[in-house]
Design an enzyme around this catalytic site. Sequence first.
Site, PDB file in Angstrom:
ATOM      1  N   ILE A  17      -9.495  91.553 -17.881  1.00 37.94           N
ATOM      2  CA  ILE A  17      -8.025  91.693 -18.719  1.00 37.94           C
ATOM      3  C   ILE A  17      -7.781  91.863 -19.451  1.00 37.94           C
ATOM      4  CG2 ILE A  17      -6.195  90.369 -17.891  1.00 37.94           C
ATOM      5  CD1 ILE A  17      -7.109  88.143 -16.163  1.00 37.94           C
ATOM      6  N   ASP A  65     -11.984  85.165 -34.562  1.00 39.80           N
ATOM      7  CA  ASP A  65     -12.008  84.749 -33.451  1.00 39.80           C
ATOM      8  C   ASP A  65     -11.227  83.451 -33.226  1.00 39.80           C
ATOM      9  OD1 ASP A  65     -12.615  82.211 -32.857  1.00 39.80           O
ATOM     10  OD2 ASP A  65     -14.892  82.036 -33.270  1.00 39.80           O
ATOM     11  N   ASN A  92      -4.607  86.907 -25.087  1.00 37.06           N
ATOM     12  CA  ASN A  92      -5.370  86.754 -23.744  1.00 37.06           C
ATOM     13  C   ASN A  92      -6.673  85.955 -23.637  1.00 37.06           C
ATOM     14  OD1 ASN A  92      -6.505  88.684 -20.714  1.00 37.06           O
ATOM     15  ND2 ASN A  92      -7.882  88.469 -22.695  1.00 37.06           N
ATOM     16  N   SER A 142      -2.263  80.662 -16.635  1.00 40.66           N
ATOM     17  CA  SER A 142      -3.187  80.196 -15.146  1.00 40.66           C
ATOM     18  C   SER A 142      -2.924  80.095 -14.186  1.00 40.66           C
ATOM     19  CB  SER A 142      -4.166  80.227 -15.269  1.00 40.66           C
ATOM     20  OG  SER A 142      -5.467  80.467 -13.905  1.00 40.66           O
ATOM     21  N   TYR A 155     -10.315  72.747 -18.314  1.00 41.70           N
ATOM     22  CA  TYR A 155      -8.829  74.562 -18.279  1.00 41.70           C
ATOM     23  C   TYR A 155      -7.666  74.259 -17.693  1.00 41.70           C
ATOM     24  CZ  TYR A 155      -8.478  79.277 -16.792  1.00 41.70           C
ATOM     25  OH  TYR A 155      -7.752  80.160 -16.655  1.00 41.70           O
ATOM     26  N   THR A 190     -13.181  89.478 -12.458  1.00 41.87           N
ATOM     27  CA  THR A 190     -14.011  89.797 -13.663  1.00 41.87           C
ATOM     28  C   THR A 190     -14.528  89.246 -13.821  1.00 41.87           C
ATOM     29  OG1 THR A 190     -12.620  87.655 -14.775  1.00 41.87           O
ATOM     30  CG2 THR A 190     -11.306  90.186 -15.397  1.00 41.87           C
ATOM     31  N   TYR A 200     -14.751  76.347  -8.089  1.00 46.45           N
ATOM     32  CA  TYR A 200     -13.044  76.694  -7.421  1.00 46.45           C
ATOM     33  C   TYR A 200     -13.014  75.816  -6.048  1.00 46.45           C
ATOM     34  CZ  TYR A 200     -10.980  79.042 -11.133  1.00 46.45           C
ATOM     35  OH  TYR A 200     -10.517  79.325 -12.103  1.00 46.45           O
TER      36      TYR A 200
HETATM   37  N1  LIG Z   1      -9.915  86.066 -13.898  1.00 49.13           N
HETATM   38  C1  LIG Z   1      -9.692  85.130 -14.214  1.00 49.13           C
HETATM   39  O1  LIG Z   1      -9.463  84.807 -12.470  1.00 49.13           O
HETATM   40  C2  LIG Z   1      -8.495  84.843 -14.395  1.00 49.13           C
HETATM   41  C3  LIG Z   1      -7.533  83.633 -13.470  1.00 49.13           C
HETATM   42  C4  LIG Z   1      -5.858  83.566 -14.457  1.00 49.13           C
HETATM   43  C5  LIG Z   1      -6.006  83.341 -15.539  1.00 49.13           C
HETATM   44  N2  LIG Z   1      -7.559  83.995 -16.218  1.00 49.13           N
HETATM   45  C6  LIG Z   1      -6.864  84.385 -17.951  1.00 49.13           C
HETATM   46  O2  LIG Z   1      -7.201  85.715 -17.946  1.00 49.13           O
HETATM   47  C7  LIG Z   1      -7.631  85.787 -20.064  1.00 49.13           C
HETATM   48  C8  LIG Z   1      -8.736  86.829 -19.281  1.00 49.13           C
HETATM   49  O3  LIG Z   1      -9.089  86.602 -18.565  1.00 49.13           O
HETATM   50  P1  LIG Z   1     -10.560  87.009 -17.941  1.00 49.13           P
HETATM   51  O4  LIG Z   1     -11.728  86.927 -16.508  1.00 49.13           O
HETATM   52  O5  LIG Z   1     -11.050  88.938 -18.656  1.00 49.13           O
HETATM   53  O6  LIG Z   1     -12.389  86.409 -18.459  1.00 49.13           O
HETATM   54  P2  LIG Z   1     -13.315  86.836 -19.091  1.00 49.13           P
HETATM   55  O7  LIG Z   1     -13.928  87.919 -18.217  1.00 49.13           O
HETATM   56  O8  LIG Z   1     -14.021  86.040 -20.046  1.00 49.13           O
HETATM   57  O9  LIG Z   1     -13.329  87.353 -21.089  1.00 49.13           O
HETATM   58  C9  LIG Z   1     -12.775  86.348 -21.704  1.00 49.13           C
HETATM   59  C10 LIG Z   1     -12.516  87.914 -23.360  1.00 49.13           C
HETATM   60  O10 LIG Z   1     -11.683  86.794 -24.044  1.00 49.13           O
HETATM   61  C11 LIG Z   1     -12.613  87.279 -24.920  1.00 49.13           C
HETATM   62  N3  LIG Z   1     -12.558  85.491 -25.974  1.00 49.13           N
HETATM   63  C12 LIG Z   1     -13.226  84.257 -25.662  1.00 49.13           C
HETATM   64  N4  LIG Z   1     -13.526  83.520 -26.245  1.00 49.13           N
HETATM   65  C13 LIG Z   1     -12.829  83.830 -27.723  1.00 49.13           C
HETATM   66  C14 LIG Z   1     -12.560  84.072 -29.303  1.00 49.13           C
HETATM   67  N5  LIG Z   1     -11.877  82.681 -29.099  1.00 49.13           N
HETATM   68  N6  LIG Z   1     -12.230  84.696 -29.946  1.00 49.13           N
HETATM   69  C15 LIG Z   1     -11.602  86.079 -29.728  1.00 49.13           C
HETATM   70  N7  LIG Z   1     -11.868  86.436 -28.349  1.00 49.13           N
HETATM   71  C16 LIG Z   1     -12.232  85.500 -27.550  1.00 49.13           C
HETATM   72  C17 LIG Z   1     -13.439  87.095 -24.946  1.00 49.13           C
HETATM   73  O11 LIG Z   1     -14.529  87.852 -25.480  1.00 49.13           O
HETATM   74  P3  LIG Z   1     -16.520  87.460 -25.228  1.00 49.13           P
HETATM   75  O12 LIG Z   1     -17.039  89.116 -25.000  1.00 49.13           O
HETATM   76  O13 LIG Z   1     -16.322  87.820 -27.382  1.00 49.13           O
HETATM   77  O14 LIG Z   1     -17.065  86.654 -25.079  1.00 49.13           O
HETATM   78  C18 LIG Z   1     -13.484  88.247 -23.829  1.00 49.13           C
HETATM   79  O15 LIG Z   1     -12.899  89.651 -24.221  1.00 49.13           O
HETATM   80  C19 LIG Z   1      -8.162  84.335 -19.661  1.00 49.13           C
HETATM   81  O16 LIG Z   1      -7.053  83.797 -21.109  1.00 49.13           O
HETATM   82  C20 LIG Z   1      -8.572  83.475 -18.756  1.00 49.13           C
HETATM   83  O17 LIG Z   1      -7.927  81.916 -19.605  1.00 49.13           O
HETATM   84  C21 LIG Z   1      -8.068  84.440 -15.737  1.00 49.13           C
END
Ligand SMILES: NC(=O)c1ccc[n+]([C@@H]2O[C@H](COP(=O)([O-])OP(=O)(O)OC[C@H]3O[C@@H](n4cnc5c(N)ncnc54)[C@H](OP(=O)(O)O)[C@@H]3O)[C@@H](O)[C@H]2O)c1
Length: 263
Positions: A17, A65, A92, A142, A155, A190, A200
């Site tokens: 995202i 980080d 994000n 979320s 979470y 993602t 889930y």
């Molecule tokens: N996908 C869903 O269905 C969904 C639904 C609701 C909410 N969300 C929320 O949307 C956001 C993005 O989700 P996503 O699905 O795109 O997740 P993702 O594909 O797992 O990507 C997560 C991103 O966050 C980065 N990250 C994690 N820990 C970090 C840290 N300590 N410092 C800096 N960057 C960090 C990761 O970096 P690395 O590449 O280094 O790991 C990655 O770029 C999250 O907050 C998630 O909780 C997602």
Amino acid sequence: MKLNGKIAVVTGASRGIGKAIATRLASEGAIVAINYREDAKAKPAEALVSELNSKGFKAQAFRADVSKPTECHTLLDDVAKTFGRVDILVSNAGIEHFGKLEEITAQDFERVFSVNVAGQLFVTQAASRYLPSGGRIVLTSSVSAQISIFHHTLYAASKAAVSAMVLNLAPELGERGITINAIAPGGTATDMAKENGKLYTHPALQNVSPEALLKSKASLQRLAQPEEIAAAVTFLVSDDASYVTGSTLAVPGFLTSAEKSLR
Ligand SMILES: NC(=O)c1ccc[n+]([C@@H]2O[C@H](COP(=O)([O-])OP(=O)(O)OC[C@H]3O[C@@H](n4cnc5c(N)ncnc54)[C@H](OP(=O)(O)O)[C@@H]3O)[C@@H](O)[C@H]2O)c1
């Protein structure tokens, strides 16, 4: 070009995202700071910068980080030093967790809350030192904060905290003309969804494919594409959202028809 010349920071922007948000903000004319967590993950962030630059958009990668408050401050200091100011923060970065009550450890709690709660609070604190009147902050909650899922307590609690943070920071930041909101995505296609989708649902259904399970819970019968979440974020950081603050905008497509297609 809703965001012409604005300086935007997107955390966790090299994939998922965050990548879609960074791409959309850049296409709306913003200069985007692409945050990534660690040196070993610099390549995807640099690749995104090259991709955006090749389209004539401006972007630069910044390592930090966000679970470490000092690195949140260094990130915003570096971006402000590089571009002269900061107008928009999109927090994000986030991590998932599933675990039974009896198996949750203090370390799990610390790991999840240090990224999903403290990381979002301290990156907001760091950005607030630079944001001018008209500045925009979007944090990431979320739909999980609003629904019951087996073993998702940690979470979901971390994401519920985000809505409380934006609600309570809104007056403090509002005095300075800055808005703060959260986005609450539903299941989005993602890596996170791929890795955790099957968890889930009820443990008895966990042999069904993760995608089928997530789709079965969605009113729209499909996962969101990251670009659909980015579109909602773009509204919140634009002038169009000048009277929206303290809110959590759900983009759920989700969960009014649990397990519908499995019946
Ligand atoms: N996908 C869903 O269905 C969904 C639904 C609701 C909410 N969300 C929320 O949307 C956001 C993005 O989700 P996503 O699905 O795109 O997740 P993702 O594909 O797992 O990507 C997560 C991103 O966050 C980065 N990250 C994690 N820990 C970090 C840290 N300590 N410092 C800096 N960057 C960090 C990761 O970096 P690395 O590449 O280094 O790991 C990655 O770029 C999250 O907050 C998630 O909780 C997602």
